[in-house]
Design an enzyme around this catalytic site. Structure first.
Site, mmCIF file in Angstrom:
data_model
loop_
_atom_site.group_PDB
_atom_site.id
_atom_site.type_symbol
_atom_site.label_atom_id
_atom_site.label_comp_id
_atom_site.label_asym_id
_atom_site.label_seq_id
_atom_site.Cartn_x
_atom_site.Cartn_y
_atom_site.Cartn_z
ATOM 1 N N HIS A 422 0.838 -1.203 0.000
ATOM 2 C CA HIS A 422 0.000 0.000 0.000
ATOM 3 C C HIS A 422 0.878 1.261 0.000
ATOM 4 O O HIS A 422 0.703 2.156 -0.827
ATOM 5 C CB HIS A 422 -0.922 -0.033 1.226
ATOM 6 C CG HIS A 422 -1.806 1.163 1.393
ATOM 7 N ND1 HIS A 422 -3.171 1.127 1.151
ATOM 8 C CD2 HIS A 422 -1.536 2.435 1.775
ATOM 9 C CE1 HIS A 422 -3.681 2.330 1.379
ATOM 10 N NE2 HIS A 422 -2.713 3.145 1.768
ATOM 11 N N GLU A 423 1.837 1.313 0.902
ATOM 12 C CA GLU A 423 2.675 2.516 1.024
ATOM 13 C C GLU A 423 3.550 2.721 -0.207
ATOM 14 O O GLU A 423 3.669 3.839 -0.714
ATOM 15 C CB GLU A 423 3.544 2.446 2.287
ATOM 16 C CG GLU A 423 2.777 2.361 3.605
ATOM 17 C CD GLU A 423 1.654 3.376 3.732
ATOM 18 O OE1 GLU A 423 1.698 4.424 3.065
ATOM 19 O OE2 GLU A 423 0.701 3.103 4.486
ATOM 20 N N HIS A 426 1.719 4.197 -3.050
ATOM 21 C CA HIS A 426 1.575 5.662 -2.990
ATOM 22 C C HIS A 426 2.742 6.328 -3.718
ATOM 23 O O HIS A 426 2.574 7.354 -4.386
ATOM 24 C CB HIS A 426 1.535 6.155 -1.540
ATOM 25 C CG HIS A 426 0.183 6.044 -0.901
ATOM 26 N ND1 HIS A 426 -0.970 6.486 -1.505
ATOM 27 C CD2 HIS A 426 -0.190 5.553 0.315
ATOM 28 C CE1 HIS A 426 -2.006 6.264 -0.702
ATOM 29 N NE2 HIS A 426 -1.558 5.690 0.411
ATOM 30 N N TYR A 437 -4.512 14.133 -3.314
ATOM 31 C CA TYR A 437 -4.929 13.365 -2.144
ATOM 32 C C TYR A 437 -6.102 14.010 -1.409
ATOM 33 O O TYR A 437 -6.089 14.171 -0.192
ATOM 34 C CB TYR A 437 -3.734 13.186 -1.201
ATOM 35 C CG TYR A 437 -3.834 11.980 -0.304
ATOM 36 C CD1 TYR A 437 -3.876 10.692 -0.832
ATOM 37 C CD2 TYR A 437 -3.894 12.108 1.074
ATOM 38 C CE1 TYR A 437 -3.973 9.579 -0.020
ATOM 39 C CE2 TYR A 437 -3.983 11.008 1.913
ATOM 40 C CZ TYR A 437 -4.028 9.748 1.350
ATOM 41 O OH TYR A 437 -4.118 8.645 2.158
ATOM 42 N N GLU A 446 -6.041 6.189 -2.725
ATOM 43 C CA GLU A 446 -6.124 5.177 -1.677
ATOM 44 C C GLU A 446 -6.503 3.809 -2.232
ATOM 45 O O GLU A 446 -5.940 2.780 -1.842
ATOM 46 C CB GLU A 446 -7.158 5.603 -0.626
ATOM 47 C CG GLU A 446 -6.562 6.387 0.514
ATOM 48 C CD GLU A 446 -5.451 5.624 1.212
ATOM 49 O OE1 GLU A 446 -5.665 4.458 1.581
ATOM 50 O OE2 GLU A 446 -4.357 6.183 1.373
ATOM 51 N N ASP A 501 -11.167 13.328 6.833
ATOM 52 C CA ASP A 501 -10.312 12.390 6.095
ATOM 53 C C ASP A 501 -10.043 12.879 4.662
ATOM 54 O O ASP A 501 -10.123 12.114 3.695
ATOM 55 C CB ASP A 501 -10.988 10.996 6.093
ATOM 56 C CG ASP A 501 -10.151 9.913 5.456
ATOM 57 O OD1 ASP A 501 -8.909 9.974 5.565
ATOM 58 O OD2 ASP A 501 -10.747 9.011 4.827
ATOM 59 N N HIS A 506 -10.012 7.623 2.718
ATOM 60 C CA HIS A 506 -9.990 6.241 3.204
ATOM 61 C C HIS A 506 -11.401 5.669 3.342
ATOM 62 O O HIS A 506 -11.561 4.539 3.796
ATOM 63 C CB HIS A 506 -9.278 6.149 4.559
ATOM 64 C CG HIS A 506 -7.837 6.490 4.523
ATOM 65 N ND1 HIS A 506 -7.364 7.755 4.825
ATOM 66 C CD2 HIS A 506 -6.748 5.747 4.196
ATOM 67 C CE1 HIS A 506 -6.048 7.768 4.703
ATOM 68 N NE2 HIS A 506 -5.649 6.574 4.316
HETATM 69 C C1 L5Q Z 1 -4.487 3.734 6.259
HETATM 70 C C2 L5Q Z 1 -2.213 3.055 5.940
HETATM 71 C C3 L5Q Z 1 -2.107 1.619 6.269
HETATM 72 N N1 L5Q Z 1 -3.222 3.725 6.703
HETATM 73 N N2 L5Q Z 1 -6.778 4.155 7.024
HETATM 74 C C4 L5Q Z 1 -7.081 7.342 8.613
HETATM 75 O O1 L5Q Z 1 -7.448 5.112 7.666
HETATM 76 C C5 L5Q Z 1 -6.619 6.117 7.971
HETATM 77 C C6 L5Q Z 1 -5.369 5.769 7.540
HETATM 78 C C7 L5Q Z 1 -5.504 4.537 6.957
HETATM 79 F F1 L5Q Z 1 -1.149 1.112 5.537
HETATM 80 F F2 L5Q Z 1 -1.809 1.434 7.532
HETATM 81 F F3 L5Q Z 1 -3.220 0.933 5.992
HETATM 82 O O2 L5Q Z 1 -4.816 3.140 5.259
HETATM 83 ZN ZN ZN Z 2 -2.753 5.153 2.008
#
Ligand code: L5Q
Ligand code: ZN
Ligand code: CA
Length: 591
Positions: A422-423, A426, A437, A446, A501, A506
């Site tokens: 996920h990161e 991005h 974003y 997201e 948010d 999210h």
């Molecule tokens: C999120 C990244 C993860 N964080 N969900 C507010 O709700 C909020 C942030 C996140 F990698 F930890 F999932 O996705």
């Molecule tokens: Zn994210």
């Protein structure tokens, strides 16, 4: 140690010598220049007041020649001042190198020191005594310096090729491990803090130049003379030295193979100048394979870098490198590069962040032929133990940060491959579509991170199941098959239109996640039946749309257009894949 053959001068002082050749690799066993006995003398010798400082140095050395194991003519003939500096305290320091037949003796350096009154006070270093200067082969080389470099390169090439194959093998066995499936169940919770995202400049390019992958594919043997495969940190050259081996000595070339690509490597070679054999070699910097357990107790191996006697959590075999740092529970980035003394790592959060960053790198390369985030090997920097019980992870435009979680709502965020995927996604988004974003473009941002992050692990349709509520099995941060389980909408009519948010990035991502799920897995939803096309085709369509079609202001409707077009590009205008994407967007109410 050959005390009687090398000098051993220790007078009136502590045994504090930095010795020779600090750094990696065990010193060769038996007699070698690494065992030249350092001498330390601290006794004042009175020289004529009128003498120059250099004269005082020579006068002193003449007086101590016996303890150096040299005649006074040899002192004059074999020692040469190679450096002189006066320090800020007014002390003079001379550095002398020993030569035999004009060839330097490896490691045979003496320092001589004068006090404030310009009197010699001490001498520190090592020389080889006259009785150990027997050089059976003589001091005329039979091979050239070029030959010596070639011999070192051939050896390095062999080692690198072996190492790279070893890495491939590990990767394959890791992929074969069948992960335990976690069922998609209920229990919802709210995530409070906002994910750290900063805007940055964008480069829209996906050029792949992974030399190591190409090189290891062709014949499994790296050619260090091929400039498309090899990048030298310094061009190798070879110099002649006398190499002491206790009773006797031999003529060698000393050369260093110092590479940036295909791997970071710095090895010093000692090559016999008569027969070309490798007398000794040691790594100053080299790749290594670390081992350790992740947060969840699973054993794994990963690439590290050996630097001297320590190991760094740095993988130089992928793109421009993967480096893992610790913030030590503070809010610093990137913090301190992690190191370890025996390459067996005990910080589970660090082990997971490092190993999974490599896993995601390999995923992008294998699946989309993409060399890291920018397609050009972008260096992947991860920081673990970010903040105190910090309940989130993020991409900050430069690297990834992972909190430890509070132990109740979350555990260490790096423990879940979904999260790393996920990161890092991005980062890919920032270098490609660069979706703003906020609002719908932010929810797309997201959703793409969830979709590709989830595909890295591919065990279920959940996001963050491995890190969410450690004491409650089966739940997750989000579900793509049923977003409503975790307070996300699964239809456009139920979208969130408030300002929290970042306009629900999210939250509304659930709508796109659901469309992806329907295309990949198939199903009937909201009165529309969507034929599933499988994860392989689905994720390729989404990746293509992200990289080639979407733009910073794309909304859900633009995403539908982009994804249908991507499916047509890849599988044909009337393909089942293109139809499935259209129907899935019908099902979630996006036209
Ligand atoms: C999120 C990244 C993860 N964080 N969900 C507010 O709700 C909020 C942030 C996140 F990698 F930890 F999932 O996705
Ligand atoms: Zn994210
Ligand atoms: Ca997971």
């Amino acid at each position: 140690m050959q005390m009687k053959k090398t000098t051993a001068l220790i007078a009136g002082g502590t045994l504090l010598f930095g010795a020779l050749a600090s750094g990696a690799g065990a010193a060769p066993s038996g007699d070698s220049p690494f065992e030249l006995t350092p001498a330390f003398v601290a006794e004042a010798v009175n020289a004529p007041k009128s003498a120059s400082n250099e004269e005082k140095v020579w006068n002193y050395l003449q007086n101590t020649s016996k303890s150096l194991g040299l005649s006074s003519t040899d002192v004059q003939k074999q020692l040469k001042i190679i450096n002189h500096e006066k320090d800020s305290n007014g002390l003079n320091h001379y550095r002398l190198q020993q030569y035999i037949d004009g060839i330097p003796v490896y490691g045979a350096v003496q320092t001589v020191h004068l006090d404030k009154n310009e009197q010699v006070t001490s001498l520190l270093g090592a020389t080889i005594t006259k009785s150990s200067q027997n050089i059976p082969g003589g001091t005329n080389p039979k091979i050239s310096a070029t030959d010596a470099v070639y011999i070192a390169e051939a050896d390095a090439s062999e080692r690198i090729s072996k190492e790279l194959k070893l890495i491939d093998k590990e990767k394959a066995s890791e992929d074969a491990v069948v992960k335990e499936a976690v069922s998609d169940e209920v229990t919802s919770d709210e995530v409070v803090s906002k994910e750290a995202i900063t805007k940055d400049t964008v480069t829209n390019d996906a050029v792949t130049n992974d030399v190591y992958a190409e090189a290891s594919e062709t014949d499994g043997k790296i050619s260090l003379s091929d400039p498309s495969v090899t990048e030298y940190a310094a061009k190798p050259s070879a110099e002649l030295y006398i190499y002491s081996e206790g009773d006797s000595a031999r003529l060698v070339y000393v050369t260093e193979i110092n590479l940036l690509e295909p791997v970071l490597l710095r090895t010093r070679y000692f090559i016999d100048a008569l027969d070309g054999s490798i007398v000794f070699q040691y790594d100053i910097l080299s790749m290594a394979t670390g081992t350790g357990k992740g947060v969840l107790g699973d054993s794994k191996s990963f690439t590290t870098t050996q630097s001297g006697s320590t190991y760094q959590l740095r993988d130089n075999t992928r793109g421009n490198g993967i480096l893992t740092y610790t913030a030590n529970k503070r809010t610093v980035f990137p913090g301190t590069l992690l190191t370890d003394s025996d390459n067996v790592w005990t910080d589970g959060a660090a082990v997971d962040a490092h190993a999974y960053a490599a896993k995601v790198y390999d995923y992008y390369l294998a699946k989309f032929n993409r060399n890291s985030l920018d397609g050009r090997g972008f260096q992947l920097r991860s920081t673990v133990h970010y903040g105190n019980a910090y309940n989130n992870a993020g991409w900050n435009g430069v690297g990834m940060i992972y909190g430890d979680g509070d132990g109740v709502t979350f555990r260490e965020f790096s423990a879940d491959p979904d999260v790393i995927g996920h990161e890092l996604t991005h980062g890919v988004t920032e270098f490609t579509a660069n979706l703003n974003y906020v609002n719908e473009s932010g929810a797309l941002n997201e959703a793409f991170s969830d979709i590709i992050g989830n595909d890295v692990q591919r065990t279920n349709w959940l996001i963050g199941d491995d890190i969410y509520t450690p004491n409650i099995p089966g739940d997750a941060l989000r579900s793509m098959s049923n977003p409503t389980l975790y307070n996300q909408p699964d239809h456009y009519r139920n979208r969130y239109t408030g300002s929290a948010d970042n306009g629900g990035v999210h939250i509304n991502s659930g709508i796109i996640n659901k469309a992806y799920y329907l295309t990949a897995a198939g199903g009937t939803f909201s009165g529309v039946t969507v034929p599933g096309i499988g994860r392989d085709d689905a994720v390729k369509i989404y990746y293509n749309a992200l990289v080639y079609y979407l733009t910073p202001t794309s909304n859900f409707s633009a995403a539908r257009t982009a994804l249908v077009q991507s499916a047509r590009d890849l599988y044909g205008a009337n393909s089942a894949q293109a139809r499935s994407v259209s129907l899935a967007f019908d099902a979630v109410g996006v036209n």
